[in-house]
Design an enzyme around this catalytic site. Sequence first.
Site, PDB file in Angstrom:
ATOM      1  CB  SER A  44      -9.267   2.669  -2.500  1.00  0.00           C
ATOM      2  OG  SER A  44      -8.349   2.959  -3.549  1.00  0.00           O
ATOM      3  CE  LYS A  45     -11.265  -4.471  -1.586  1.00  0.00           C
ATOM      4  NZ  LYS A  45     -12.220  -5.440  -2.153  1.00  0.00           N
TER       5      LYS A  45
END
Length: 487
Positions: A254-255
């Site tokens: 994820s980010k």
Amino acid sequence: MSKQVRVRFAPSPTGPFHIGGARSALFNYLVAAHNDGTFVVRVEDTDQKRSTRESEENIKEALHWLGINWDEGIDVGGDHGPYRQMERLDLYRQYTEKLLAEGKAYYCFCTPEELEAEKDAQMAKGETPVYGGTCSHLSEEQIKQYLAEGRPHVIRIRTPKHKTYEVDDIVRGKVPFDSDKIGDFVIVKSDGVPVYNYCVVLDDALMEITHVIRAEEHLSNTPRQLVLYEALGFEPPKFAHVSLILGADKKKMSKRHGATSVQQYRDMGYLPEALFNFLALLGWTPDSDKEIFSKEELCSMFTLDRVAKNPAVFDIEKLNWINFQYMKELDGPSLVTLCLPHLQKAGYVSENPDANTLTWVETMVTALREHIQYGAQVTDAAKVFFTDEYEPENEETADVLKEETAPAVLTAFLKELEALDEVTADTVQPLFKKVQKGVGVKGKFVYMPIRVALTGVMHGPDLNVIIALMGREKVVQRLRRSGLIAE
């Protein structure tokens, strides 16, 4: 494999092109290439609220940049189009009418409130929530009446009761599913747009896809798709569900793990060949310890039986190492092409540099190539050439200038430098030996204080090249700035 292999990549154009999507596309591409098959790219755009042509263009651009080209599909065309789901609605409608006529699907007029109440009651009993079939036995008269009244409705498929559906997955083996936990699920929403599971089955069947290679998270969709293959009378393809990509903390990518889209890696100055190579190794293991492969080698070697069940960990250090190997092979002009945008973004080089500047930049980035792993790193590595805001990087480095012989070395070198007619890498190189002999110290005690006084670090490109790149004026200024020059 008896049939000609036909695989597909079918992204939803709803945002940045995730690295996981790129890996799925790559695995499909490699399977097609290895088997002299056909690679199809189509678009799943039934999510009209989120789908955009801009996102579609981003996906296509990223695939082309990576070197993943397709044989059939959007832009390319082919015998199985259209290749966007929203352009295939009439086709889906024909099959829906057939399913309704055969009694394999039915209209459902239950309201959202009724469905929610049914779900809550089932969950309260500890049961898996499935549709109870309230509308599955409506008479023709009732259906006609409700339709005439304009009641909102969906269309559901009749799922066989008490049946086990088994996915014989190439990666995961046999995975059974109980049909009673699936229930009669929706295939067409109240707005008339078919749902994902229905579209994907019709698309794969009508496009004659032989192998569906996709992310593990789609495994839970597969039993519904098997129900639909059976109802529609199509032979299912072979399935291969590839493990998820995890970050270094073993959580889903994820980010928070850094860059997650292909565009971000492109913008950071990674090479497409390196990312192609790296993605191929995310979940697939070659039959050797080798890690650097050409595109042709990967196409020749890649098979699904070497794809691992376990999640793949996105190791940024490994990507950096692989990219570094590819960067070392670049010639000077190619290295400039990769690094120049980052130098311009930092304000170090103008938007329209002249020929002399480009020649200087090429010399600089060539000197720095052993110290940068991807394009964007050049701004830190090259900072010393563009700003005087530098200090010794740590206490150990600062101590180099406290050596007893440092003042004599810097003073002697400054004198020799100022006497040169022209400052080039070749003319500077002999000066170090002269200083070493004149001051009476070993080479280390010549190179180190000069390097630290000029750059603030103990390691870097060849010192004579650094000095030539900086030029006489800047070097003299920095040597005097050290405060160690004897007047």
